[in-house]
Write an enzyme that holds these catalytic residues in place. Structure first.
Site, PDB file in Angstrom:
ATOM      1  N   ARG A 177       0.821  -1.232   0.000  1.00 46.87           N
ATOM      2  CA  ARG A 177       0.000   0.000   0.000  1.00 46.87           C
ATOM      3  C   ARG A 177       0.850   1.275   0.000  1.00 46.87           C
ATOM      4  NH1 ARG A 177      -2.093  -3.562  -1.359  1.00 46.87           N
ATOM      5  NH2 ARG A 177      -3.791  -4.729  -0.427  1.00 46.87           N
ATOM      6  N   SER A 227     -10.412  -0.891   3.940  1.00 48.59           N
ATOM      7  CA  SER A 227      -9.652  -1.144   5.170  1.00 48.59           C
ATOM      8  C   SER A 227      -9.126   0.186   5.693  1.00 48.59           C
ATOM      9  CB  SER A 227      -8.454  -2.054   4.887  1.00 48.59           C
ATOM     10  OG  SER A 227      -8.910  -3.272   4.380  1.00 48.59           O
ATOM     11  N   GLU A 297      -4.431   3.307   6.526  1.00 49.68           N
ATOM     12  CA  GLU A 297      -4.252   3.138   5.077  1.00 49.68           C
ATOM     13  C   GLU A 297      -4.929   4.319   4.372  1.00 49.68           C
ATOM     14  OE1 GLU A 297      -4.960  -0.822   3.500  1.00 49.68           O
ATOM     15  OE2 GLU A 297      -5.818   0.049   1.696  1.00 49.68           O
TER      16      GLU A 297
HETATM   17  C1  LIG Z   1     -15.468  -0.789  -0.218  1.00 47.10           C
HETATM   18  C2  LIG Z   1     -13.999  -0.584  -0.476  1.00 47.10           C
HETATM   19  C3  LIG Z   1     -13.186  -1.685  -0.712  1.00 47.10           C
HETATM   20  C4  LIG Z   1     -11.818  -1.500  -0.945  1.00 47.10           C
HETATM   21  N1  LIG Z   1     -11.045  -2.590  -1.185  1.00 47.10           N
HETATM   22  C5  LIG Z   1      -9.730  -2.437  -1.426  1.00 47.10           C
HETATM   23  C6  LIG Z   1      -8.901  -3.570  -1.692  1.00 47.10           C
HETATM   24  O1  LIG Z   1      -9.340  -4.706  -1.737  1.00 47.10           O
HETATM   25  N2  LIG Z   1      -7.584  -3.338  -1.920  1.00 47.10           N
HETATM   26  C7  LIG Z   1      -7.040  -2.086  -1.894  1.00 47.10           C
HETATM   27  O2  LIG Z   1      -5.829  -1.942  -2.128  1.00 47.10           O
HETATM   28  N3  LIG Z   1      -7.802  -1.002  -1.648  1.00 47.10           N
HETATM   29  C8  LIG Z   1      -9.123  -1.135  -1.421  1.00 47.10           C
HETATM   30  N4  LIG Z   1      -9.901  -0.045  -1.160  1.00 47.10           N
HETATM   31  C9  LIG Z   1      -9.279   1.309  -1.087  1.00 47.10           C
HETATM   32  C10 LIG Z   1      -9.216   2.071  -2.409  1.00 47.10           C
HETATM   33  O3  LIG Z   1     -10.229   1.631  -3.307  1.00 47.10           O
HETATM   34  C11 LIG Z   1      -7.851   1.918  -3.079  1.00 47.10           C
HETATM   35  O4  LIG Z   1      -6.825   2.423  -2.250  1.00 47.10           O
HETATM   36  C12 LIG Z   1      -7.782   2.650  -4.425  1.00 47.10           C
HETATM   37  O5  LIG Z   1      -6.578   2.306  -5.069  1.00 47.10           O
HETATM   38  C13 LIG Z   1      -7.869   4.171  -4.277  1.00 47.10           C
HETATM   39  O6  LIG Z   1      -8.080   4.710  -5.569  1.00 47.10           O
HETATM   40  P1  LIG Z   1      -8.835   6.110  -5.762  1.00 47.10           P
HETATM   41  O7  LIG Z   1      -8.798   6.427  -7.220  1.00 47.10           O
HETATM   42  O8  LIG Z   1     -10.171   6.070  -5.142  1.00 47.10           O
HETATM   43  O9  LIG Z   1      -7.850   7.065  -4.973  1.00 47.10           O
HETATM   44  P2  LIG Z   1      -8.233   8.265  -3.983  1.00 47.10           P
HETATM   45  O10 LIG Z   1      -8.948   7.719  -2.802  1.00 47.10           O
HETATM   46  O11 LIG Z   1      -8.893   9.351  -4.721  1.00 47.10           O
HETATM   47  O12 LIG Z   1      -6.766   8.699  -3.541  1.00 47.10           O
HETATM   48  C14 LIG Z   1      -5.982   7.813  -2.756  1.00 47.10           C
HETATM   49  C15 LIG Z   1      -4.533   8.312  -2.789  1.00 47.10           C
HETATM   50  O13 LIG Z   1      -4.018   8.198  -4.130  1.00 47.10           O
HETATM   51  C16 LIG Z   1      -3.583   9.471  -4.597  1.00 47.10           C
HETATM   52  N5  LIG Z   1      -3.914   9.545  -6.029  1.00 47.10           N
HETATM   53  C17 LIG Z   1      -5.078   9.237  -6.625  1.00 47.10           C
HETATM   54  N6  LIG Z   1      -4.978   9.409  -7.951  1.00 47.10           N
HETATM   55  C18 LIG Z   1      -3.711   9.849  -8.193  1.00 47.10           C
HETATM   56  C19 LIG Z   1      -2.993  10.217  -9.372  1.00 47.10           C
HETATM   57  N7  LIG Z   1      -3.545  10.177 -10.605  1.00 47.10           N
HETATM   58  N8  LIG Z   1      -1.722  10.655  -9.235  1.00 47.10           N
HETATM   59  C20 LIG Z   1      -1.119  10.720  -8.009  1.00 47.10           C
HETATM   60  N9  LIG Z   1      -1.759  10.376  -6.870  1.00 47.10           N
HETATM   61  C21 LIG Z   1      -3.039   9.936  -6.963  1.00 47.10           C
HETATM   62  C22 LIG Z   1      -4.321  10.498  -3.764  1.00 47.10           C
HETATM   63  O14 LIG Z   1      -3.582  11.701  -3.699  1.00 47.10           O
HETATM   64  C23 LIG Z   1      -4.422   9.783  -2.420  1.00 47.10           C
HETATM   65  O15 LIG Z   1      -3.228   9.950  -1.713  1.00 47.10           O
HETATM   66  C24 LIG Z   1     -11.271  -0.188  -0.945  1.00 47.10           C
HETATM   67  C25 LIG Z   1     -12.100   0.921  -0.715  1.00 47.10           C
HETATM   68  C26 LIG Z   1     -13.449   0.724  -0.492  1.00 47.10           C
HETATM   69  C27 LIG Z   1     -14.337   1.920  -0.268  1.00 47.10           C
END
Ligand SMILES: Cc1cc2nc3c(=O)[nH]c(=O)nc-3n(C[C@H](O)[C@H](O)[C@H](O)COP(=O)(O)OP(=O)(O)OC[C@H]3O[C@@H](n4cnc5c(N)ncnc54)[C@H](O)[C@@H]3O)c2cc1C
Length: 304
Positions: A177, A227, A297
């Site tokens: 992560r 998480s 996380e």
């Molecule tokens: C129901 C649920 C289940 C989930 N299950 C999992 C799982 O199984 N495994 C897992 O790893 N995660 C899981 N997650 C967490 C999440 O989906 C992941 O961490 C995902 O990768 C975040 O992507 P996002 O586009 O929503 O990022 P955001 O939440 O918008 O941002 C997260 C981080 O990434 C950075 N970021 C986003 N886009 C960029 C970019 N283009 N350039 C630079 N930085 C960027 C942001 O600045 C921030 O620090 C879950 C979340 C939920 C709500």
């Protein structure tokens, strides 16, 4: 910050619908909590992203990049500055043989679907993760034994000075992560994924299995950021929390999920403060009981 002046700056290269002032971040994050961002901008091209960064830097205004907001909590006082949201507005994909090249706003569920439909293996793990490719690269998202590191060949990003960087997998320092994206202050623009020819039927079996496991174990019916805590070395966050008898423990509208203790959920009108207080309470209790540090996380930004 002079909001009207900054608005004029952004209007030079963005359409009015790409600029939201005082944007309620509870509408843009999966926790459905938190305050307003001064600006929420939704660029559609790399050029627009570069312009936004240049304008912010020239005016000494902070910016923060987000994808789908599924791992993000904005404190109740909101974010002073500009949030750049890269999601469906920035999600073109091109498939060439076994190589998938995509803009960073594409959803992982869509990537997994493209891979499945083209009989390509490697993304079944990602089908139920509700984030974008950019978020997945930054977080090295993973599930059920797979992670983005396994399929990512390279990523392109832009830094605060507008320089474009092309980083191959090893240079991204993808770990549990974590990645070098934030340390290098990059906005990920696109990624190249290398997949392998597979069998459509077995990919489907895998995706259905992961989906069923998620539905049975995770509180998908309530807002959360997945998480809340990273897995401490040698432990499982959910088990530690459950063993501290915190299952169902609530502060305001935030609750330790009764279905999976590793998730803090919003059971109705939770403020970011409720969620943060509950996170702190869980961290302190686990530390006192088991002498284990629980790192979040979920990314937390903004002011109280
Ligand atoms: C129901 C649920 C289940 C989930 N299950 C999992 C799982 O199984 N495994 C897992 O790893 N995660 C899981 N997650 C967490 C999440 O989906 C992941 O961490 C995902 O990768 C975040 O992507 P996002 O586009 O929503 O990022 P955001 O939440 O918008 O941002 C997260 C981080 O990434 C950075 N970021 C986003 N886009 C960029 C970019 N283009 N350039 C630079 N930085 C960027 C942001 O600045 C921030 O620090 C879950 C979340 C939920 C709500």
């Amino acid at each position: 910050m002079n909001i009207e002046y900054m608005k004029m700056e952004f209007e030079n290269f963005l359409q009015p619908e790409q600029i939201v002032i005082h944007a309620p971040m509870k509408k843009h994050t999966s926790f459905k909590a938190g305050g307003d961002a001064d600006f929420l901008l939704t660029p559609e091209t790399e050029k627009q992203i570069g312009h936004i960064i240049e304008v912010c830097k020239r005016n000494n205004v902070s910016y923060y990049i987000m994808g789908n907001g599924s791992n993000l909590l904005v404190r109740d006082g909101g974010y002073r500055g500009v949030i750049i949201k890269l999601a469906s507005n920035f999600s073109k994909c091109v498939l060439l043989g076994e190589t998938l090249e995509c803009q960073s706003g594409v959803l992982l569920s869509r990537l997994a679907k493209i891979a499945y439909e083209n009989e390509l293996e490697g993304l079944a793990f990602a089908s139920g993760i509700p984030g974008t490719l950019g978020g997945a690269i930054t977080m090295n998202a993973g599930a059920y034994g797979g992670e983005i590191k396994d399929v990512l060949h390279s990523a392109r990003g832009i830094d605060m000075d507008g320089n474009i960087h092309e980083l191959v997998n090893g240079e991204l320092e993808l770990g549990y992560r974590t990645s070098a994206v934030q340390r290098k202050n990059l906005v990920v623009l696109s990624g190249v994924l290398h997949l392998k020819q597979g069998n459509k039927k077995s990919i489907k079996v895998m995706m259905d299995d992961f989906d069923a496991r998620r539905k049975s174990k995770q509180p998908l019916e309530l807002p959360s950021a997945g998480s809340t805590f990273k897995r401490p070395v040698g432990h499982f966050a959910g088990k530690l929390i459950e063993d501290c008898h915190l299952k169902g423990h609530a502060i305001g509208g935030a609750q330790v999920s009764t279905k999976h203790c590793g998730f803090i959920v919003n059971i109705g009108q939770a403020t970011a403060k409720d969620i943060l207080q509950l996170i702190e309470h869980v961290q302190e209790t686990v530390k006192d009981t088991f002498q284990v540090e629980m790192e979040t996380e979920v990314k937390i930004i903004g002011e109280d």
